[in-house]
Motif scaffolding. Sequence first.
Motif, short mmCIF file in Angstrom:
data_model
loop_
_atom_site.label_atom_id
_atom_site.label_comp_id
_atom_site.label_asym_id
_atom_site.label_seq_id
_atom_site.Cartn_x
_atom_site.Cartn_y
_atom_site.Cartn_z
N ALA A 22 -8.99 10.92 0.94
CA ALA A 22 -7.92 10.92 -0.06
C ALA A 22 -6.82 9.94 0.32
CB ALA A 22 -7.35 12.33 -0.22
N VAL A 23 -6.43 9.94 1.59
CA VAL A 23 -5.34 9.06 1.99
C VAL A 23 -5.81 7.61 1.99
CG1 VAL A 23 -5.61 9.20 4.51
CG2 VAL A 23 -3.37 8.80 3.54
N ALA A 24 -7.05 7.38 2.38
CA ALA A 24 -7.58 6.01 2.39
C ALA A 24 -7.58 5.44 0.98
CB ALA A 24 -9.00 6.01 2.97
N ARG A 25 -8.04 6.25 0.03
CA ARG A 25 -8.10 5.77 -1.36
C ARG A 25 -6.70 5.42 -1.86
NH1 ARG A 25 -12.15 9.14 -4.74
NH2 ARG A 25 -13.44 8.29 -3.08
N LYS A 26 -5.73 6.30 -1.57
CA LYS A 26 -4.38 6.08 -2.08
C LYS A 26 -3.72 4.88 -1.41
CE LYS A 26 -2.46 8.31 -4.91
NZ LYS A 26 -2.47 7.98 -6.36
N VAL A 27 -3.93 4.73 -0.13
CA VAL A 27 -3.33 3.59 0.59
C VAL A 27 -3.89 2.29 0.03
CG1 VAL A 27 -3.29 2.38 2.81
CG2 VAL A 27 -2.75 4.80 2.71
N ARG A 28 -5.19 2.26 -0.23
CA ARG A 28 -5.78 1.03 -0.78
C ARG A 28 -5.29 0.78 -2.20
NH1 ARG A 28 -10.83 2.60 2.03
NH2 ARG A 28 -11.38 3.76 0.18
N GLU A 29 -5.21 1.87 -2.97
CA GLU A 29 -4.79 1.73 -4.36
C GLU A 29 -3.37 1.17 -4.46
OE1 GLU A 29 -5.04 5.48 -6.53
OE2 GLU A 29 -3.28 4.85 -7.68
N LEU A 30 -2.48 1.65 -3.59
CA LEU A 30 -1.07 1.25 -3.67
C LEU A 30 -0.74 0.10 -2.71
CD1 LEU A 30 0.60 4.77 -3.80
CD2 LEU A 30 0.22 3.20 -5.70
N HIS A 31 -1.75 -0.44 -2.05
CA HIS A 31 -1.54 -1.50 -1.06
C HIS A 31 -0.44 -1.10 -0.08
CE1 HIS A 31 -4.16 -3.97 -3.45
NE2 HIS A 31 -3.46 -3.65 -4.51
N ALA A 32 -0.48 0.16 0.34
CA ALA A 32 0.52 0.63 1.29
C ALA A 32 0.18 0.11 2.68
CB ALA A 32 0.56 2.16 1.30
N LYS A 33 1.19 0.17 3.57
CA LYS A 33 0.94 -0.25 4.95
C LYS A 33 0.01 0.74 5.64
CE LYS A 33 4.24 -3.10 7.41
NZ LYS A 33 5.13 -3.67 6.39
N SER A 34 0.32 2.01 5.46
CA SER A 34 -0.50 3.04 6.08
C SER A 34 -0.19 4.37 5.42
CB SER A 34 -0.21 3.14 7.58
OG SER A 34 1.12 3.57 7.78
N GLY A 35 -0.95 5.37 5.78
CA GLY A 35 -0.70 6.70 5.24
C GLY A 35 -1.24 7.76 6.18
N THR A 36 -0.67 8.96 6.11
CA THR A 36 -1.18 10.06 6.93
C THR A 36 -1.25 11.32 6.07
OG1 THR A 36 1.00 10.78 7.65
CG2 THR A 36 -0.10 9.18 9.03
N VAL A 37 -2.19 12.17 6.39
CA VAL A 37 -2.26 13.50 5.78
C VAL A 37 -2.46 14.49 6.92
CG1 VAL A 37 -3.57 15.07 4.32
CG2 VAL A 37 -3.24 12.71 3.60
N ILE A 38 -1.63 15.53 6.92
CA ILE A 38 -1.75 16.56 7.95
C ILE A 38 -1.96 17.90 7.27
CG2 ILE A 38 -0.43 17.83 9.69
CD1 ILE A 38 0.79 14.97 10.26
#
Lengths: 201, 576
Positions: free
Chosen positions: B234-250
């Motif tokens: 889920a976080v990988a998809r969102k980070v790629r979609e938004l061209h974010a630097k990074s993301g984490t889910v805990i």
Amino acid sequence: MTARTQGTAAVARHAGTAPRRSSRPGPLRPRLALVPPMHATAPRAPFVLLIGALLSSGLGLLLFLHTALAEDSFRLERLQASSALLADQEQALEQSLARQAAPGRLAGRASALGMVPSENPAFIRLSDGRVLGKPKAGVAPPPPPPPAPSPSASASPTASAKAAGHSGGKPGPRAQGQGNRNRAGQKPTPHVEATPTGAAR
Amino acid sequence: MRLADGRRRLRGAVMLMLVLLSLFAGRLVQLQGLDATAYADEAEASRLRSVTLPATRGEITDRNGVALATTVAAVNVTADQTLVTDPAATARALSPVLHQGVTDLASTLTGTDRFVYVAKGVTPATWREVLALDLPGTTGLPGIFGEQTSKRVYPGSGTAANVVGFVGADGSGLGGLELKLNPMLAGRSGHATFELSAGGSRIPGAHDQEQAPVPGRDVQLTIDRDIQYVAQEAVARKVRELHAKSGTVIVMDPRTGDLLAVATYPTFDPDNPGSSPQADLGDRALNEVYEPGSTGKIVTASALIQRHVVRPGTPITVPNRLTRAGKTFKDFEDHPTEHLTYTGTLAQSSNIGTILAAERMGLRHLYPFLRKFGVGKPTGLQMPGENDGSVPPLASWSATTGYTLPFGQGYSVNAVQMASVFATIANDGVRVSPRLVAGTSAGGSFHPTPASSRTRVVSARTASTVRRMLEAVLGPDGTAPMARVPGYRVAGKTGTAQRFDATCGCYRGYTMSFLGMAPADAPKLVVAVTLQDPKGAIGGGYDAGPVFAKVMSFALQSLRIPPTGTWSPGLRVFAK
């Protein structure tokens, strides 16, 4: 043997002296001779045979033992080799199983079959039969899934069509609808400043 | 005369023999008596072989015993180039088995080196295939040898790589738990010393010493592989979609502190860590700190409720701008003066409303609460490269510090610390330090990790009030309707923080987050989603909210946590 020979000689000597006491000289003087040993020619063959048999059977036994040992060690080697092979196979199968059971692979195969993750979990409470949560049919992804392996390709379109049919008349999830409304009313241009003065939300 | 002659000769011979024998005897004494030990040692040393018996590295499994890292037998294919008779033919034979190019193989096999690696870590099955290969005219491949070894494999192919870590070429841990727990996982290698006959077989009953290796302990994590996978995807998809630097889910169990998932993106492939940039090899959830922004308002709310400064329904008049200490503060959007309740300032995430409420308590009183919630303190996980973040101590406060802290700016946290703040509210005000290792086992006996330390931060009553207020965030007038999980009561908070960029020393870009718990009236799970510097992002609720909903929904189903069947109180957002 020697004792017996001496004994015989003694008897002979005694027998020989008896006539001398009669002091009758003459040609009648008995000849002295060794009494032939009684069993000098006892049969040797059985003894030799016995020894020979013992020796050869011992040798045979030894040979047999050696053969058996060698055979066992060959067998051990064979079994060890096959055990190693089986262990390798077990390891290979376990790894392949782990690969097949990896969540990424399972998820991929499930979606290839047209399955979607349930976003509306629901439970039936057994004590009073009450349904907790809001059960709802899953919504199939609009296009056919991009990775369509040949074996499941035939199952995939039917499944997605069915899933789409279930939710065809219903609007999208409520949260999404409202999210879009809210999103439309919001200004998407964030302000940037050198100190945080409250552009945060 | 003849007799005398013979006697002399005899005597001479005897003398000669005696001399010879005493020479022998002398040599014998020298060898056996004087130099005996040296020779015996030399003789034995020529027969003695000493080998290291490697210890098996312990497994790392998830909370259900599914292997995340395990060790398998493998073979290194080596070659003695001087013994390879026909490099081209050997390369052609090996190529399909080892999946290497013929020309590459041929160049590896050509030369005068007595030892080169042809392929490292092939499976025993592949090695058997190599053994079965023949060159035309000969049996087997001359010059090709096998070296027994072991190989660390990660069956989850990257699942929880950031937590598990990776090992180096020598098999010792270089990152994550593989590094932190290396002494425990590695065990202690043993050694065997025995005598070999000239034929190379072991001489039974001769000098024979063996110290058995102590295998490494298996480590069971608190991570749930399936939840971890879903969070990671889920976080990988969102980070790629938004061209974010990074993301984490805990994902965390607030009652035990168990971390069920610690997902980051980008991450790395543990089977091939060298192919990823150095920056991706750590665990961003612990190594990277950021200013939490509005999610930090949960600490302010807890302090205000605990100290009875406000109640959920306390009316607060929120102007469009607020000037304090020479700075003008504002909300995310311009708005006319609003009449909100205190719940409303949380639901709509008003910075001005939060400052106004915090002022009623005295800004300095927020500091001890931040500390008690664990901000700026070690998480206790002691993972490599952990960054504890920081809160400016009271003495170093600038004029504006007191005004930014209530809405979560001006201090830094890592993602696990922030999840732990929410877990404290979820666990009725008791903070349970997060935990990653459930226990270790060796030889079938399992040693659980001692339960995490527990500290009361706020009262259960305060925690429950804060949770009810946070339910309004997902309500019709809140900032995060996208984070709803159908059928469940969810409490959470959005965060759209200005992101401090160390490269320019300025605030640039945003940190979007949504942290929440479910079921809100008896929380069993906390999920924290953080996205760093997404492009074209709208706000924490819109960008992180759907990721939260997806992961929370899956985790609730996976752990069979039913809805409580109660209804949200629907606290008022607007004051009359």
